[in-house]
Design an enzyme around this catalytic site. Structure first.
Site, short mmCIF file in Angstrom:
data_model
loop_
_atom_site.label_atom_id
_atom_site.label_comp_id
_atom_site.label_asym_id
_atom_site.label_seq_id
_atom_site.Cartn_x
_atom_site.Cartn_y
_atom_site.Cartn_z
N CYS A 1 1.07 -1.39 0.44
CA CYS A 1 -0.30 0.52 0.23
C CYS A 1 0.87 1.45 -0.04
O CYS A 1 0.41 2.19 -0.61
CB CYS A 1 -0.92 0.19 0.99
SG CYS A 1 -1.68 -1.55 1.01
N HIS B 1 -3.02 7.20 1.72
CA HIS B 1 -3.45 5.95 1.08
C HIS B 1 -5.05 5.60 1.53
O HIS B 1 -5.77 5.63 2.50
CB HIS B 1 -2.44 4.30 1.78
CG HIS B 1 -3.48 3.55 1.99
ND1 HIS B 1 -3.44 2.67 0.10
CD2 HIS B 1 -3.44 1.89 2.51
CE1 HIS B 1 -4.30 1.90 0.48
NE2 HIS B 1 -4.18 0.60 1.79
N ASN C 1 -10.38 -0.13 -1.22
CA ASN C 1 -8.60 -0.11 -1.41
C ASN C 1 -7.99 -0.34 -2.17
O ASN C 1 -8.41 -1.84 -2.70
CB ASN C 1 -8.69 -0.95 0.00
CG ASN C 1 -7.18 -1.37 0.41
OD1 ASN C 1 -6.06 -0.73 -0.31
ND2 ASN C 1 -6.99 -1.14 1.63
N1 ACO Z 1 -20.47 -7.35 7.27
C1 ACO Z 1 -21.04 -6.75 8.11
N2 ACO Z 1 -20.86 -7.58 9.43
C2 ACO Z 1 -18.86 -7.38 9.35
C3 ACO Z 1 -18.28 -7.43 8.56
C4 ACO Z 1 -18.98 -7.01 7.23
N3 ACO Z 1 -18.39 -7.01 6.12
N4 ACO Z 1 -16.90 -7.42 7.94
C5 ACO Z 1 -16.95 -7.93 8.99
N5 ACO Z 1 -18.62 -7.70 10.04
C6 ACO Z 1 -18.56 -7.91 11.82
C7 ACO Z 1 -17.52 -9.53 12.47
O1 ACO Z 1 -18.17 -10.83 11.79
C8 ACO Z 1 -17.90 -8.94 13.51
O2 ACO Z 1 -19.02 -9.32 14.48
P1 ACO Z 1 -19.26 -10.49 15.17
O3 ACO Z 1 -19.16 -8.51 16.50
O4 ACO Z 1 -20.49 -11.24 15.90
O5 ACO Z 1 -17.88 -10.85 15.65
C9 ACO Z 1 -18.10 -7.71 13.30
O6 ACO Z 1 -18.82 -7.33 11.95
C10 ACO Z 1 -17.03 -6.75 14.21
O7 ACO Z 1 -15.84 -6.83 13.17
P2 ACO Z 1 -14.37 -6.76 13.19
O8 ACO Z 1 -13.44 -7.34 12.61
O9 ACO Z 1 -13.92 -6.27 14.80
O10 ACO Z 1 -14.60 -5.32 12.30
P3 ACO Z 1 -14.10 -3.80 12.70
O11 ACO Z 1 -15.43 -3.05 13.75
O12 ACO Z 1 -12.36 -4.11 12.68
O13 ACO Z 1 -13.83 -3.90 11.60
C11 ACO Z 1 -12.84 -2.98 9.80
C12 ACO Z 1 -13.52 -3.82 10.45
C13 ACO Z 1 -13.12 -2.44 8.64
C14 ACO Z 1 -11.35 -3.50 8.79
C15 ACO Z 1 -11.43 -1.84 10.51
O14 ACO Z 1 -10.93 -2.76 11.42
C16 ACO Z 1 -10.96 -1.16 10.05
O15 ACO Z 1 -10.68 0.10 9.20
N6 ACO Z 1 -9.47 -2.16 9.81
C17 ACO Z 1 -8.38 -0.88 9.32
C18 ACO Z 1 -7.69 -1.83 8.36
C19 ACO Z 1 -7.68 -1.62 7.04
O16 ACO Z 1 -8.17 -0.25 6.50
N7 ACO Z 1 -7.27 -2.87 5.68
C20 ACO Z 1 -7.10 -2.28 5.02
C21 ACO Z 1 -6.03 -3.27 3.57
S1 ACO Z 1 -5.15 -2.86 4.68
C22 ACO Z 1 -4.50 -2.10 3.96
O17 ACO Z 1 -5.07 -0.65 3.14
C23 ACO Z 1 -3.16 -0.78 5.09
#
Ligand code: ACO
Length: 322
Positions: A119, A244, A274
């Site tokens: 990235c 990014h 992304n």
């Molecule tokens: N739709 C509905 N529910 C979902 C989805 C979805 N697409 N994905 C996960 N969930 C659920 C999970 O199963 C979980 O359910 P549970 O509580 O019943 O177990 C709940 O949502 C929370 O899941 P988390 O994985 O903890 O979700 P989080 O709040 O952390 O959000 C996200 C996920 C958006 C990826 C967040 O962690 C984030 O913003 N991370 C930053 C990393 C990023 O942007 N990565 C991109 C690639 S890496 C890069 O480019 C640097």
């Protein structure tokens, strides 16, 4: 030693390319257990472009480069360096930069370099091209980010497949009497090395979303400030923020922490998802060709992710040829 004194590089054109197919959140919710509301609130993403059978990292990089060269008014045979950042090219050799040079008919034989720092790849590619021009190793360079993340996504894993998109962005760099691209500020976070990964078996994009989010919210601001400091500027001088495009929930707090209200902020993640190494040049080029990108102002570029590498520089946005 024959190293030119007092010489720098500048951006003289932008181009981009995205596949025709657009995948909406509503369509995704028929494929996995998700919905528009969850994706929008957690990421800001509304749509993403998905590569078709005829699209590849090379074909999209080539089209983005072709558009950037047309924008800059530069002939392909005047390019003497091609740097391509990607984490999704399929072949180790021939490398993508050589294939782009061949596809664009660069019979002059430019130096081809591929970079894989995921990235943050575009910022590393930009640094390499800028330093080649500064030292006289090149006069005109193409810097490209191109990705087909959809091909390494697990389309049964709702926590990752909703994030990714495909596309390419490119910039043309030329010689400038005064440096218009600052020295890069770069580094890595060894303890997060595996937080975003595409390993061999299975070849699939995986991430530890929470760890990345925590790092981005607590650490990215300091690194972005270091980029501006290395450029010898203050945040007040910066007119464009191009981070990014991972997630709007990371971009917005970062902009606020850096006092960026009222500045132009790239938010292409909403339309494109992304796209890893392509995300910054894609966002900048789309803004440029829509006529939205302010001309001749310092733009803060900052990439972070896979590896876990980060890098950034301040670049002067181009002015239009009239
Ligand atoms: N739709 C509905 N529910 C979902 C989805 C979805 N697409 N994905 C996960 N969930 C659920 C999970 O199963 C979980 O359910 P549970 O509580 O019943 O177990 C709940 O949502 C929370 O899941 P988390 O994985 O903890 O979700 P989080 O709040 O952390 O959000 C996200 C996920 C958006 C990826 C967040 O962690 C984030 O913003 N991370 C930053 C990393 C990023 O942007 N990565 C991109 C690639 S890496 C890069 O480019 C640097």
């Amino acid at each position: 030693m024959n190293i030119p004194a007092l010489r720098g590089s500048r951006i003289i054109g932008f181009g981009h390319h995205q596949p025709d197919r657009i995948l909406t959140n509503d369509e995704l919710s028929t494929m996995v257990d998700t919905n528009d509301e969850w994706i929008t609130t957690r990421t800001g993403i509304k749509t993403r472009h998905i590569a078709g059978p005829d699209d590849s990292v090379t074909s999209m990089a080539t089209e983005a480069a072709r558009n950037a060269l047309a924008d800059a008014g530069v002939a392909p045979t005047d390019v003497d360096l091609v740097v391509v950042a990607s984490t999704t090219h399929r072949d180790r050799s021939p490398y993508t930069a050589g294939r782009v040079a061949a596809a664009l008919g660069m019979s002059n034989g430019p130096a081809p370099i591929d970079i894989n720092t995921a990235c943050s790849g575009f910022e590393y590619a930009m640094a390499m091209a800028d330093q080649a021009i500064r030292t006289g190793a090149a006069d005109t360079a193409l810097v490209i980010g191109s990705e087909t993340l959809s091909r390494i996504a697990d389309w049964t894993d709702r926590s990752t497949c909703v994030l990714v998109g495909d596309g390419a962005g490119a910039a043309v760099l030329g010689v400038s009497d005064e440096p218009q691209i600052s020295s890069v500020s770069w580094g890595s976070v060894p303890h997060l090395q595996d937080a975003v990964r595409v390993t061999h078996d299975p070849e699939v994009f995986q991430q530890e979303g929470r760890s990345i989010y925590r790092w981005a919210i607590t650490e990215a601001e300091g690194h972005a400030r270091a980029v501006v400091e290395r450029a010898g500027l203050t945040l007040n001088d910066v007119g464009v923020f191009a981070f990014h495009q991972a997630n709007l929930r990371i971009i917005e707090p970062l902009v606020t922490a850096l006092g960026g209200e009222g500045k132009y902020v790239v938010r292409d993640v909403v339309e494109s998802g992304n796209t890893s190494a392509a995300s910054v040049p894609l966002g900048l080029s789309k803004a440029w060709h829509r006529g939205e990108l302010p001309e001749g102002v310092p733009a803060l570029l900052f990439g972070f992710g896979g590896g876990f590498a980060h890098a950034g520089q301040v670049v002067m946005t181009p002015t239009r040829r009239r």
